[in-house]
Design a protein around this motif. Structure first.
Motif, PDB file in Angstrom:
ATOM      1  N   THR A  12      18.030  -6.077  58.041  1.00 12.65           N
ATOM      2  CA  THR A  12      16.590  -6.278  58.209  1.00 12.65           C
ATOM      3  C   THR A  12      15.927  -6.964  57.021  1.00 12.65           C
ATOM      4  O   THR A  12      14.798  -7.406  57.129  1.00 12.65           O
ATOM      5  N   GLU A  13      16.630  -7.051  55.893  1.00 16.32           N
ATOM      6  CA  GLU A  13      16.069  -7.663  54.680  1.00 16.32           C
ATOM      7  C   GLU A  13      15.879  -9.175  54.870  1.00 16.32           C
ATOM      8  O   GLU A  13      16.660  -9.829  55.535  1.00 16.32           O
ATOM      9  N   ILE A  14      14.813  -9.709  54.262  1.00 15.15           N
ATOM     10  CA  ILE A  14      14.567 -11.150  54.264  1.00 15.15           C
ATOM     11  C   ILE A  14      15.170 -11.715  52.980  1.00 15.15           C
ATOM     12  O   ILE A  14      14.934 -11.174  51.901  1.00 15.15           O
ATOM     13  N   TYR A  15      15.947 -12.812  53.109  1.00 15.54           N
ATOM     14  CA  TYR A  15      16.589 -13.425  51.952  1.00 15.54           C
ATOM     15  C   TYR A  15      16.082 -14.852  51.752  1.00 15.54           C
ATOM     16  O   TYR A  15      15.798 -15.555  52.714  1.00 15.54           O
ATOM     17  N   TYR A  16      15.995 -15.259  50.489  1.00 13.37           N
ATOM     18  CA  TYR A  16      15.608 -16.620  50.139  1.00 13.37           C
ATOM     19  C   TYR A  16      16.804 -17.299  49.493  1.00 13.37           C
ATOM     20  O   TYR A  16      17.450 -16.726  48.616  1.00 13.37           O
ATOM     21  N   ARG A  17      17.078 -18.525  49.914  1.00 13.92           N
ATOM     22  CA  ARG A  17      18.166 -19.299  49.332  1.00 13.92           C
ATOM     23  C   ARG A  17      17.600 -20.124  48.188  1.00 13.92           C
ATOM     24  O   ARG A  17      16.695 -20.939  48.381  1.00 13.92           O
ATOM     25  N   GLN A  31      22.488  -8.488  42.031  1.00 12.90           N
ATOM     26  CA  GLN A  31      21.348  -8.245  42.906  1.00 12.90           C
ATOM     27  C   GLN A  31      21.087  -9.424  43.836  1.00 12.90           C
ATOM     28  O   GLN A  31      20.035  -9.505  44.452  1.00 12.90           O
ATOM     29  N   ALA A  32      22.059 -10.339  43.913  1.00  9.36           N
ATOM     30  CA  ALA A  32      21.941 -11.486  44.814  1.00  9.36           C
ATOM     31  C   ALA A  32      23.332 -11.831  45.334  1.00  9.36           C
ATOM     32  O   ALA A  32      24.337 -11.596  44.667  1.00  9.36           O
ATOM     33  N   VAL A  41      18.677 -14.385  47.622  1.00  2.63           N
ATOM     34  CA  VAL A  41      17.923 -13.359  46.908  1.00  2.63           C
ATOM     35  C   VAL A  41      17.065 -12.579  47.891  1.00  2.63           C
ATOM     36  O   VAL A  41      16.309 -13.165  48.665  1.00  2.63           O
ATOM     37  N   PRO A  42      17.149 -11.241  47.865  1.00  4.76           N
ATOM     38  CA  PRO A  42      16.286 -10.451  48.739  1.00  4.76           C
ATOM     39  C   PRO A  42      14.816 -10.610  48.351  1.00  4.76           C
ATOM     40  O   PRO A  42      14.490 -10.833  47.183  1.00  4.76           O
ATOM     41  N   LEU A  43      13.967 -10.494  49.333  1.00  2.00           N
ATOM     42  CA  LEU A  43      12.528 -10.658  49.121  1.00  2.00           C
ATOM     43  C   LEU A  43      12.018  -9.777  47.988  1.00  2.00           C
ATOM     44  O   LEU A  43      11.232 -10.200  47.161  1.00  2.00           O
ATOM     45  N   ARG A  44      12.490  -8.556  47.910  1.00  2.00           N
ATOM     46  CA  ARG A  44      12.004  -7.629  46.885  1.00  2.00           C
ATOM     47  C   ARG A  44      12.424  -8.024  45.473  1.00  2.00           C
ATOM     48  O   ARG A  44      11.924  -7.495  44.492  1.00  2.00           O
ATOM     49  N   ARG A  45      13.352  -8.978  45.336  1.00  2.00           N
ATOM     50  CA  ARG A  45      13.813  -9.437  44.015  1.00  2.00           C
ATOM     51  C   ARG A  45      13.303 -10.834  43.665  1.00  2.00           C
ATOM     52  O   ARG A  45      13.582 -11.340  42.591  1.00  2.00           O
TER      53      ARG A  45
END
Length: 104
Positions: A12-17, A31-32, A41-45
C-alpha cells in the motif's frame, strides 16, 4: 528509525523513483529499494531528499548572492556603504534593552 515494513504496508506504500545519488543517506540506512540506477523511496522518507535538494539550491543561491553583493558593494560609491552597514541597522524596538520607565 529504520523500522521494518510489513508486507501489507509494502503493497500500500507509495514509492518515488529518484536517481541513486539523491538517496545515498537512505540507501546507507537501508530505507530505500535500489534497482537499475534508481532508488525507490517510500513517501514517508521523501522529506530527506527534498531537504537535501533545498539545502543544495540554497547554498548555490547564497554563493551567487555573495558574489553579486561584493561586486555591487565594491563598484557603487553610493550604495556600497549602505550595503556594507546593513547588517548593523535595525529600525524596530529593542526588546533586549532594559527600560526602567516601562515598569508599572
Amino acid at each position: 528509525g529504520g523500522e521494518a515494513v510489513s508486507p501489507a504496508e509494502f503493497v500500500t506504500e507509495i514509492y518515488y523513483r529518484v536517481p541513486f545519488v539523491q538517496a545515498l543517506d537512505l540507501i546507507a540506512n537501508r530505507q530505500a529499494y535500489v534497482e537499475a540506477g534508481y532508488a525507490y523511496v517510500p513517501l514517508r522518507r521523501i522529506v530527506s531528499i527534498v531537504k537535501a535538494k533545498f539545502r543544495m539550491a540554497l547554498s548555490k543561491s547564497l554563493v551567487m548572492a555573495s558574489s553579486a553583493f561584493s561586486q555591487v558593494a565594491g563598484e557603487s560609491a553610493r550604495i556600497g556603504p549602505l550595503l556594507k552597514s546593513m547588517n548593523s541597522q535595525y529600525t524596530g524596538k529593542d526588546y533586549g534593552a532594559f527600560d526602567k520607565n516601562s515598569l508599572g
